[in-house]
Scaffold this motif. Structure first.
Motif, mmCIF file in Angstrom:
data_model
loop_
_atom_site.group_PDB
_atom_site.id
_atom_site.type_symbol
_atom_site.label_atom_id
_atom_site.label_comp_id
_atom_site.label_asym_id
_atom_site.label_seq_id
_atom_site.Cartn_x
_atom_site.Cartn_y
_atom_site.Cartn_z
ATOM 1 N N UNK A 1 12.761 0.070 -8.298
ATOM 2 C CA UNK A 1 12.372 1.316 -7.640
ATOM 3 C C UNK A 1 13.366 2.419 -7.988
ATOM 4 N N UNK A 2 12.838 3.630 -8.181
ATOM 5 C CA UNK A 2 13.652 4.799 -8.455
ATOM 6 C C UNK A 2 13.294 5.908 -7.484
ATOM 7 N N UNK A 3 14.253 6.778 -7.227
ATOM 8 C CA UNK A 3 14.021 7.921 -6.351
ATOM 9 C C UNK A 3 13.996 7.505 -4.885
ATOM 10 N N UNK A 4 13.355 8.326 -4.098
ATOM 11 C CA UNK A 4 13.299 8.102 -2.650
ATOM 12 C C UNK A 4 12.583 6.794 -2.326
ATOM 13 N N UNK A 5 11.727 6.349 -3.222
ATOM 14 C CA UNK A 5 11.009 5.091 -3.025
ATOM 15 C C UNK A 5 11.965 3.912 -2.818
ATOM 16 N N UNK A 6 13.190 4.019 -3.333
ATOM 17 C CA UNK A 6 14.179 2.941 -3.152
ATOM 18 C C UNK A 6 14.484 2.706 -1.677
ATOM 19 N N UNK A 7 14.406 3.750 -0.872
ATOM 20 C CA UNK A 7 14.667 3.621 0.555
ATOM 21 C C UNK A 7 13.696 2.638 1.202
ATOM 22 N N UNK A 8 12.425 2.721 0.799
ATOM 23 C CA UNK A 8 11.424 1.814 1.366
ATOM 24 C C UNK A 8 11.712 0.367 0.978
ATOM 25 N N UNK A 9 12.241 0.128 -0.213
ATOM 26 C CA UNK A 9 12.541 -1.252 -0.616
ATOM 27 C C UNK A 9 13.619 -1.854 0.277
ATOM 28 N N UNK A 10 14.637 -1.068 0.586
ATOM 29 C CA UNK A 10 15.687 -1.563 1.475
ATOM 30 C C UNK A 10 15.181 -1.823 2.876
ATOM 31 N N UNK B 1 -1.949 -4.769 -7.348
ATOM 32 C CA UNK B 1 -1.445 -6.150 -7.386
ATOM 33 C C UNK B 1 0.016 -6.209 -7.812
ATOM 34 N N UNK B 2 0.434 -5.321 -8.703
ATOM 35 C CA UNK B 2 1.860 -5.259 -9.042
ATOM 36 C C UNK B 2 2.668 -4.801 -7.827
ATOM 37 N N UNK B 3 2.111 -3.879 -7.049
ATOM 38 C CA UNK B 3 2.792 -3.437 -5.823
ATOM 39 C C UNK B 3 2.880 -4.577 -4.813
ATOM 40 N N UNK B 4 1.836 -5.394 -4.712
ATOM 41 C CA UNK B 4 1.857 -6.543 -3.802
ATOM 42 C C UNK B 4 2.913 -7.549 -4.260
ATOM 43 N N UNK B 5 2.949 -7.826 -5.549
ATOM 44 C CA UNK B 5 3.959 -8.738 -6.095
ATOM 45 C C UNK B 5 5.366 -8.215 -5.785
ATOM 46 N N UNK B 6 5.590 -6.922 -6.061
ATOM 47 C CA UNK B 6 6.897 -6.321 -5.788
ATOM 48 C C UNK B 6 7.211 -6.392 -4.294
ATOM 49 N N UNK B 7 6.207 -6.149 -3.471
ATOM 50 C CA UNK B 7 6.398 -6.192 -2.026
ATOM 51 C C UNK B 7 6.745 -7.599 -1.548
ATOM 52 N N UNK C 1 0.837 -1.210 0.000
ATOM 53 C CA UNK C 1 0.000 0.000 0.000
ATOM 54 C C UNK C 1 0.866 1.252 0.000
ATOM 55 N N UNK C 2 1.932 1.222 0.773
ATOM 56 C CA UNK C 2 2.855 2.364 0.785
ATOM 57 C C UNK C 2 3.508 2.538 -0.582
ATOM 58 N N UNK C 3 3.939 1.435 -1.205
ATOM 59 C CA UNK C 3 4.511 1.527 -2.548
ATOM 60 C C UNK C 3 3.502 2.128 -3.526
ATOM 61 N N UNK C 4 2.278 1.667 -3.444
ATOM 62 C CA UNK C 4 1.239 2.128 -4.355
ATOM 63 C C UNK C 4 1.023 3.639 -4.215
ATOM 64 N N UNK C 5 0.838 4.085 -2.994
ATOM 65 C CA UNK C 5 0.566 5.505 -2.786
ATOM 66 C C UNK C 5 1.784 6.370 -3.087
ATOM 67 N N UNK C 6 2.968 5.901 -2.729
ATOM 68 C CA UNK C 6 4.170 6.677 -3.014
ATOM 69 C C UNK C 6 4.446 6.724 -4.519
ATOM 70 N N UNK C 7 4.211 5.625 -5.218
ATOM 71 C CA UNK C 7 4.419 5.593 -6.663
ATOM 72 C C UNK C 7 3.491 6.589 -7.365
ATOM 73 N N UNK D 1 9.366 6.312 -8.273
ATOM 74 C CA UNK D 1 8.428 5.444 -8.974
ATOM 75 C C UNK D 1 8.947 4.023 -9.063
ATOM 76 N N UNK D 2 8.034 3.129 -9.373
ATOM 77 C CA UNK D 2 8.372 1.755 -9.697
ATOM 78 C C UNK D 2 8.267 1.626 -11.209
ATOM 79 N N UNK D 3 9.208 0.914 -11.816
ATOM 80 C CA UNK D 3 9.224 0.793 -13.279
ATOM 81 C C UNK D 3 9.676 -0.606 -13.667
ATOM 82 N N UNK D 4 9.505 -0.903 -14.920
ATOM 83 C CA UNK D 4 9.859 -2.214 -15.454
ATOM 84 C C UNK D 4 8.584 -2.936 -15.841
ATOM 85 N N UNK D 5 8.487 -4.188 -15.455
ATOM 86 C CA UNK D 5 7.291 -4.982 -15.732
ATOM 87 C C UNK D 5 6.221 -4.612 -14.703
ATOM 88 N N UNK D 6 5.734 -3.385 -14.800
ATOM 89 C CA UNK D 6 4.896 -2.787 -13.762
ATOM 90 C C UNK D 6 3.813 -1.932 -14.407
#
Length: 149
Positions: free
Chosen positions: A112-121, A92-98, A69-75, A82-87
């Motif tokens: 993930x690109x930008x500040x959103x990369x921090x959340x992935x880590x 549901x793509x955010x859930x898969x990525x999560x 949900x955080x990925x979705x709203x931040x994207x 943003x999230x990019x690629x096969x996205x």
């Protein structure tokens, strides 16, 4: 421009910290409740262990959805990256990525690109810790209820 980036980074740190706090508290409460439920169950040890595994899996699934949900709203919001690629941008793509991030599987088909990369880590680190916590919990429960030979 640099001041705006620092504000966004501070906001991202606070939001990420809040998300991690929420999933850790959820995990703690689930394990506490599971432990109490398992100790009161009168079914076979096999049933109790299966119930414990399903409980842990449900907790992790909820945690993944919180990160998703955080990925979705931040994207979809400005300034977070943003999230990019096969996205496609769907939840549901955010859930898969999560799921792939939480489990540290990381297929790499979404990036993930930008500040959103921090959340992935942060999610990968939290997932590793929470999965390990679950494994420890299940090990203790197995020792408690596993039949002696």
């Amino acid at each position: 421009m640099a001041a705006e980036h620092h504000v966004n980074l501070l906001n991202a740190t606070l939001i990420n910290g809040l998300i991690v706090a929420i999933v850790v508290l959820i995990h703690h409460e689930v394990l506490i409740h599971l432990s109490g439920i398992l100790s009161r169950m009168r079914q076979s040890h096999r049933f109790r262990l299966i119930a414990a595994v399903f409980g842990v899996l449900a907790a992790h699934t909820l945690q993944v959805w919180i990160f998703a949900s955080a990925f979705y709203f931040m994207h979809h919001a400005e300034g977070w990256g943003q999230l990019a690629g096969n996205f496609s941008g769907s939840i549901l793509d955010c859930v898969y990525f999560s799921f792939t991030t939480f489990t540290t599987l990381g297929y790499g088909d979404i990036e993930a690109f930008g500040i959103l990369r921090f959340l992935t880590g942060i999610e990968a680190l939290a997932g590793l810790v929470l999965i390990t916590w679950s494994a420890s919990f299940l090990f203790v429960e197995m020792q408690r209820y596993w039949p002696t030979r």
